[in-house]
Design a protein around this motif. Structure first.
Motif, short mmCIF file in Angstrom:
data_model
loop_
_atom_site.label_atom_id
_atom_site.label_comp_id
_atom_site.label_asym_id
_atom_site.label_seq_id
_atom_site.Cartn_x
_atom_site.Cartn_y
_atom_site.Cartn_z
N GLY A 169 0.83 -1.33 -0.09
CA GLY A 169 -0.02 0.21 0.01
C GLY A 169 0.92 1.24 0.20
O GLY A 169 0.60 2.09 -0.88
N LEU A 170 1.80 1.37 0.73
CA LEU A 170 2.79 2.39 0.79
C LEU A 170 3.34 2.61 -0.63
O LEU A 170 3.52 3.56 -1.04
CB LEU A 170 4.00 2.38 1.92
N VAL A 172 2.18 1.78 -3.54
CA VAL A 172 1.09 2.18 -4.40
C VAL A 172 0.86 3.68 -4.26
O VAL A 172 0.91 4.51 -5.18
CB VAL A 172 -0.19 1.41 -4.47
N LEU A 173 0.53 3.92 -2.78
CA LEU A 173 0.30 5.31 -2.64
C LEU A 173 1.49 6.50 -3.04
O LEU A 173 1.28 7.26 -3.68
CB LEU A 173 0.05 5.50 -1.12
N GLN A 175 3.29 5.92 -5.64
CA GLN A 175 3.11 6.17 -7.16
C GLN A 175 2.07 6.89 -7.59
O GLN A 175 2.16 7.31 -8.71
CB GLN A 175 3.28 4.73 -7.72
N THR A 176 1.10 6.98 -6.74
CA THR A 176 0.12 8.03 -7.00
C THR A 176 0.40 9.23 -6.91
O THR A 176 1.03 9.69 -5.78
CB THR A 176 -1.01 7.47 -6.15
N HIS A 177 0.01 9.96 -7.56
CA HIS A 177 0.73 11.62 -7.60
C HIS A 177 0.02 12.24 -6.66
O HIS A 177 -0.85 13.40 -6.94
CB HIS A 177 0.58 12.05 -8.89
N LEU A 178 0.03 11.96 -5.30
CA LEU A 178 -0.44 12.88 -4.37
C LEU A 178 0.72 13.86 -3.69
O LEU A 178 1.89 13.11 -3.73
CB LEU A 178 -1.14 11.56 -3.23
N LYS A 180 1.60 14.65 -0.74
CA LYS A 180 2.15 14.29 0.44
C LYS A 180 3.53 13.60 -0.17
O LYS A 180 4.62 13.87 0.50
CB LYS A 180 1.41 12.95 1.13
N PHE A 181 3.48 12.78 -1.02
CA PHE A 181 5.01 12.23 -1.50
C PHE A 181 5.88 12.89 -2.48
O PHE A 181 6.95 12.42 -2.58
CB PHE A 181 4.77 10.76 -2.10
N GLN A 188 11.73 7.75 5.64
CA GLN A 188 11.27 7.92 7.20
C GLN A 188 10.18 7.52 7.58
O GLN A 188 9.84 6.72 8.57
CB GLN A 188 11.62 9.22 7.34
N LEU A 189 9.31 7.82 6.74
CA LEU A 189 7.76 7.55 6.79
C LEU A 189 7.62 5.84 6.94
O LEU A 189 7.01 5.48 7.82
CB LEU A 189 6.71 8.20 5.86
N ARG A 191 9.75 3.69 7.32
CA ARG A 191 10.50 2.90 8.57
C ARG A 191 9.73 3.19 9.95
O ARG A 191 9.48 1.94 10.46
CB ARG A 191 11.92 3.90 8.89
N ARG A 192 9.01 4.19 10.01
CA ARG A 192 8.24 4.44 11.13
C ARG A 192 6.88 3.58 11.23
O ARG A 192 6.37 3.22 12.01
CB ARG A 192 7.82 5.94 11.40
N ALA A 193 6.20 3.67 9.86
CA ALA A 193 4.92 2.68 9.57
C ALA A 193 5.29 1.29 10.07
O ALA A 193 4.85 0.83 10.73
CB ALA A 193 4.61 2.75 8.33
#
Lengths: 211, 211
Positions: A169-170, A172-173, A175-178, A180-181, A188-189, A191-193
């Motif tokens: 899921g991480l 895929v998200l 690669q989605t042009h949102l 946030k990324f 880092q995100l 790693r924490r997730a």
DNA sequence: TGTACATCAGTGAACGCGCGTTCACTGATGTAC
DNA sequence: TGTACATCAGTGAACGCGCGTTCACTGATGTAC
């Protein structure tokens, strides 16, 4: 060590060029955007010339797909073996994410193929030395440390699937042009997730299901 | 309450039929498998007839996509408001999974669109009364209970993204024809995976990153 | 209620396009003696 | 080393196909008086 004639060398090199170009097109336009005629155009061939190397479009797509699965296995195997099992599992998750970021064309193609009903590729992905197998082994190793426990309710495969899902899921998200990324380095995100999930697994006393 | 003439009623009904048929085709062949000619064939129209209702294929696709986002919001809003914030968040995750299972055509189309560079749809998905907004609110509510804490390292949006990723990954894997999901009802697995993540969030003392 | 006209919903043919694949072919490369 | 022949790699034209969209059209439905 088998010797190759110049002719054979040329042959394999061209074959490689075709696959490489297929990858480029898939990277740009997605798995459904690949066309043999465009591929031929890019490498200055006539479309029919490709049939010297592959018998159909499907054969090319399958070849790229298998390449991709192999490369994913490489990414996962590259994780140092001397880490603790838990750290190893975490690093394998990050390796999966690296793979998806560095080779979105393989990543998308593999999952497009798995979504089709072509069961044979799905089996290839799930058996033997496959990425999924490597994941199962790593999860098994973690369980054997005794730091995490499995139960009838949440067995080894459930644990592996959940981790796979989180990481997938991480990927895929990303690669989605949102937004946030777009800007920050997402490692880092990730790693924490992953660590959050790991902490959850450590806690053996899940609340009973209220359903 | 505005009155519709019979002609207008017919018009909207046909428009609805077109969108519905588009959904069916997308469900069968994926977003890229939609063709206006086939759509027309299925509803016994000439291809040009569709242009009475939509100006282009893209307009149809966009319409279906927006419908889908609306329906996803409905699924998320359907979760009872009287649950504890944590339970509510969990149920929203399950609702997301229900949506993906019951409407794979919308689910796939929405994410195919988000992956394209058509920014305006991505914005539609991320703003206002959008599904993502509903998620953010639910996470915010959980944080306000004090049971979970956010930090600079892992803020509200990181938490929302991670949860989204987990649930999204589960949805995608379910739609992939892997044996694991073929037989059993996956809801139990989802419940447990989400609970594991929740337990992890409860634990405020993450190990420091070793990267 | 009937008539004249405007709007509307849907048709059918045509456009130009790109596609995967086949096939007869040709010139270049390799092999045998 | 040279010659005769076989194999190979790549071409170019053609096949039949489905596509999105345009356009002039027609018959049906609605409106005005």
């Amino acid at each position: 060590m088998l010797e190759l004639s110049p002719r054979q060398r040329r042959y394999y090199k061209t074959k490689e060029t075709i696959l490489q170009t297929a990858r480029e097109i898939i990277a740009e336009k997605g798995p459904d955007g690949l066309s043999l005629r465009e591929l031929a155009r890019r490498i200055d061939y006539s479309p029919s010339g490709l049939y010297e190397y592959f018998n159909s479009k499907e054969e090319i797509v399958t070849a790229v797909c298998v390449e991709g699965l192999g490369l994913l296995s490489n990414y996962l195997n590259r994780v140092p073996a001397d880490l603790s099992p838990a750290d190893r599992l975490l690093e394998m998750g990050l390796a999966y994410l690296d793979f998806a970021r560095e080779h979105p064309e393989y990543f998308r193609l593999i999952f497009a193929s798995l979504s089709h009903e072509q069961t044979h590729l799905a089996k290839e992905a799930m058996n033997g030395d496959s990425p999924y197998h490597l994941l199962l082994q790593a999860v098994q190793a973690v369980i054997e440390t005794g730091e995490f426990t499995v139960s009838e309710d949440f067995d080894l495969e459930d644990m592996a699937f959940s981790l796979w899902a989180l990481v997938h899921g991480l990927a895929v998200l990303e690669q989605t042009h949102l937004t946030k990324f777009q800007q920050e380095n997402p490692t880092q995100l990730y790693r924490r997730a992953l660590r959050v999930f790991g902490e959850g697994l450590r806690n053996k006393n899940f609340l009973p299901d209220n359903s």
